[in-house]
Write a protein that holds these residues in place. Sequence first.
Motif, PDB file in Angstrom:
ATOM      1  N   ALA A   1      -7.295  -1.860   4.915  1.00 12.56           N
ATOM      2  CA  ALA A   1      -6.540  -3.098   4.743  1.00 12.56           C
ATOM      3  C   ALA A   1      -6.856  -4.080   5.862  1.00 12.56           C
ATOM      4  O   ALA A   1      -6.984  -5.290   5.632  1.00 12.56           O
ATOM      5  CB  ALA A   1      -5.041  -2.808   4.697  1.00 12.56           C
ATOM      6  N   ALA A   2      -6.995  -3.561   7.089  1.00 15.61           N
ATOM      7  CA  ALA A   2      -7.311  -4.420   8.228  1.00 15.61           C
ATOM      8  C   ALA A   2      -8.674  -5.070   8.067  1.00 15.61           C
ATOM      9  O   ALA A   2      -8.849  -6.269   8.349  1.00 15.61           O
ATOM     10  CB  ALA A   2      -7.250  -3.604   9.520  1.00 15.61           C
ATOM     11  N   VAL A   3      -9.665  -4.303   7.582  1.00 17.71           N
ATOM     12  CA  VAL A   3     -11.007  -4.850   7.353  1.00 17.71           C
ATOM     13  C   VAL A   3     -10.968  -5.942   6.297  1.00 17.71           C
ATOM     14  O   VAL A   3     -11.550  -7.028   6.457  1.00 17.71           O
ATOM     15  CB  VAL A   3     -11.981  -3.721   6.950  1.00 17.71           C
ATOM     16  N   GLU A   4     -10.253  -5.676   5.211  1.00 13.76           N
ATOM     17  CA  GLU A   4     -10.173  -6.650   4.121  1.00 13.76           C
ATOM     18  C   GLU A   4      -9.503  -7.944   4.569  1.00 13.76           C
ATOM     19  O   GLU A   4      -9.881  -9.042   4.133  1.00 13.76           O
ATOM     20  CB  GLU A   4      -9.403  -6.053   2.945  1.00 13.76           C
TER      21      GLU A   4
ATOM     22  N   ILE B   1       0.836  -1.203   0.000  1.00 15.63           N
ATOM     23  CA  ILE B   1       0.000   0.000   0.000  1.00 15.63           C
ATOM     24  C   ILE B   1       0.872   1.255   0.000  1.00 15.63           C
ATOM     25  O   ILE B   1       0.623   2.210  -0.728  1.00 15.63           O
ATOM     26  CB  ILE B   1      -0.928   0.004   1.232  1.00 15.63           C
ATOM     27  N   PHE B   2       1.912   1.231   0.818  1.00 17.91           N
ATOM     28  CA  PHE B   2       2.808   2.381   0.936  1.00 17.91           C
ATOM     29  C   PHE B   2       4.032   2.136   0.068  1.00 17.91           C
ATOM     30  O   PHE B   2       5.007   1.521   0.504  1.00 17.91           O
ATOM     31  CB  PHE B   2       3.210   2.589   2.403  1.00 17.91           C
ATOM     32  N   THR B   3       3.992   2.619  -1.151  1.00 14.43           N
ATOM     33  CA  THR B   3       4.995   2.248  -2.147  1.00 14.43           C
ATOM     34  C   THR B   3       5.968   3.364  -2.501  1.00 14.43           C
ATOM     35  O   THR B   3       6.916   3.143  -3.244  1.00 14.43           O
ATOM     36  CB  THR B   3       4.299   1.780  -3.442  1.00 14.43           C
TER      37      THR B   3
ATOM     38  N   ALA C   1      -1.854   8.131  14.462  1.00  8.04           N
ATOM     39  CA  ALA C   1      -0.761   8.787  13.742  1.00  8.04           C
ATOM     40  C   ALA C   1      -0.223   9.933  14.575  1.00  8.04           C
ATOM     41  O   ALA C   1      -0.962  10.614  15.291  1.00  8.04           O
ATOM     42  CB  ALA C   1      -1.249   9.304  12.391  1.00  8.04           C
ATOM     43  N   GLU C   2       1.092  10.151  14.495  1.00  6.62           N
ATOM     44  CA  GLU C   2       1.709  11.299  15.150  1.00  6.62           C
ATOM     45  C   GLU C   2       2.696  11.939  14.193  1.00  6.62           C
ATOM     46  O   GLU C   2       3.313  11.253  13.371  1.00  6.62           O
ATOM     47  CB  GLU C   2       2.420  10.881  16.443  1.00  6.62           C
ATOM     48  N   LYS C   3       2.817  13.261  14.291  1.00  9.49           N
ATOM     49  CA  LYS C   3       3.752  13.955  13.417  1.00  9.49           C
ATOM     50  C   LYS C   3       5.179  13.583  13.763  1.00  9.49           C
ATOM     51  O   LYS C   3       5.542  13.438  14.925  1.00  9.49           O
ATOM     52  CB  LYS C   3       3.564  15.474  13.540  1.00  9.49           C
ATOM     53  N   GLU C   4       5.990  13.463  12.716  1.00  6.89           N
ATOM     54  CA  GLU C   4       7.404  13.162  12.920  1.00  6.89           C
ATOM     55  C   GLU C   4       8.101  14.423  13.416  1.00  6.89           C
ATOM     56  O   GLU C   4       7.917  15.514  12.878  1.00  6.89           O
ATOM     57  CB  GLU C   4       8.029  12.694  11.608  1.00  6.89           C
ATOM     58  N   SER C   5       8.903  14.277  14.450  1.00  2.00           N
ATOM     59  CA  SER C   5       9.606  15.421  15.045  1.00  2.00           C
ATOM     60  C   SER C   5      10.985  15.574  14.432  1.00  2.00           C
ATOM     61  O   SER C   5      11.478  14.704  13.704  1.00  2.00           O
ATOM     62  CB  SER C   5       9.751  15.208  16.558  1.00  2.00           C
ATOM     63  N   LEU C   6      11.635  16.707  14.757  1.00  2.00           N
ATOM     64  CA  LEU C   6      13.017  16.896  14.315  1.00  2.00           C
ATOM     65  C   LEU C   6      13.923  15.817  14.893  1.00  2.00           C
ATOM     66  O   LEU C   6      14.883  15.391  14.248  1.00  2.00           O
ATOM     67  CB  LEU C   6      13.512  18.280  14.738  1.00  2.00           C
TER      68      LEU C   6
ATOM     69  N   HIS D   1      -2.174   8.549   6.472  1.00  2.00           N
ATOM     70  CA  HIS D   1      -2.834   7.505   5.684  1.00  2.00           C
ATOM     71  C   HIS D   1      -3.419   6.411   6.576  1.00  2.00           C
ATOM     72  O   HIS D   1      -3.477   5.240   6.196  1.00  2.00           O
ATOM     73  CB  HIS D   1      -1.845   6.880   4.690  1.00  2.00           C
ATOM     74  N   GLY D   2      -3.856   6.772   7.772  1.00  3.33           N
ATOM     75  CA  GLY D   2      -4.421   5.794   8.681  1.00  3.33           C
ATOM     76  C   GLY D   2      -5.656   5.095   8.112  1.00  3.33           C
ATOM     77  O   GLY D   2      -5.890   3.907   8.382  1.00  3.33           O
ATOM     78  N   GLU D   3      -6.427   5.821   7.292  1.00  2.00           N
ATOM     79  CA  GLU D   3      -7.620   5.210   6.713  1.00  2.00           C
ATOM     80  C   GLU D   3      -7.256   4.047   5.788  1.00  2.00           C
ATOM     81  O   GLU D   3      -7.987   3.042   5.741  1.00  2.00           O
ATOM     82  CB  GLU D   3      -8.420   6.254   5.933  1.00  2.00           C
TER      83      GLU D   3
END
Length: 329
Positions: free
Chosen positions: A299-302, A264-266, A312-317, A292-294
Motif C-alpha cells: 500500500a505504501a508503494v502504491e 485493506i484490513f476489513t 510487527a510484534e505479537k500481542e501480549s496478554l 500482514h506487514g507485506e
Amino acid sequence: MRTKIQLTGRFIVGFFWKVIKASNLCKSFGAVDALKHVSFEIKPGELVGLLGPNGAGKTTTMRLLTGYYKPTKGQIEIDGVALHNNLKQIKKTVGYLPESGAMYHDMLVSDYLSFIAGSFELEPNEITSGIDYAVQATGIGKYFNAPISYLSKGYKQRVCLAATLTHNPSILILDEPTSGLDPNQIIEIQNLIKELAKEKTIILSTHILSEIENIAQRAIIISDGEIVLDSPLEKLNELSRGGYKIHVRIKGSHPESAETLKNIFTEPHETVSLISTSEQETVIILQSPAHHGERVYRAAVEKGWILRELYAEKESLEDVFRDLTRGKK
C-alpha cells in the motif's frame, strides 16, 4: 460498546457437590451502578482469578459473595443454598480475606487467632485443631507467640490468611491477597495459595495480570462492573498468540493513510488506529490476527509513502487485558 467474550471449556477438579453460583448480580450505591448483571459459576477445586483495573467492581463482587453486601438484584448460591437466606450457615463454609485485613497489632498471634476462631462459635477442641491447621498451612509457627506488631508485612499477611483458615473453610475468597507486598513476599503468598488450592476452592481478586498467570486456572475479567471475559488460562493465552500489532511510521503528513489501510484490513477483529500526524511524520498502529506487514508495504508503494519504520510484534496478554478493559474488543 464493549463486547462480552465467552470462551467455552472449564478446568474442573474434584466432585460437583460444591459450587459458587452468581446469577444476574447487580449492586448500586445511589446513582452509581457498581455491578451490572454479573453471572458466573465456580466449580469445586477451581482456583479462579477475578481480574480488572481499580474500580472495576472486584471488591464489590467479593463483598457480595461473602454476604457483607446484599445485591440490589440477583442471587448468590453456595453449595446450592441461597446466601442471604442462610448467611450464618454459609459463613462456616467460606473464608474471607478482605483487601485490608483488620488486625490488632498489640495482640499476640496466638491470641488473635483464638479470638477469630472463637467468633465462629466453634467447640474448644475445634478451635484448637483449627488454629493448629491454620498455623501449619501458613507457616507462621515460629511467630505463634510473637506480637503482631513485631512481624514483617509479609508475615502479617500470612497471619490474616491464617485467620481465614481457623474454621477450615472449603471455599476461600481472597481480595487482593498480595497487595502492598514486595516481590519476594508476593511469590511466597502465591505459593501458599497454590498449596491451599490443592484442597480448597479459591477465588481471588487482583489487578495484576501476571498474578493470575502464575497461580490461577481460570480468569474472569471485569471492567466497569461487567464481565468482559470468562476463560480458562489456556484459552486466554490463545487470544494473545494469534494477534499482532503492526507499527507504521510514514515520512510527512498523511492523515488519509489510516482510511487507506482500513480498506485493506476489513475483518471485525482487525483495527487501524491513527496515533499521530504532523509535518514530520504519521504514526499508525494496526491490530491483526496475522502478520500482514507485506500488505502495508504494498500500500505504501502504491501511494508513494516513504516508510520510516514498519515492524510487527505479537500481542501480549497485557495487550488483551488493556483492550478488554478499555472496551476496544
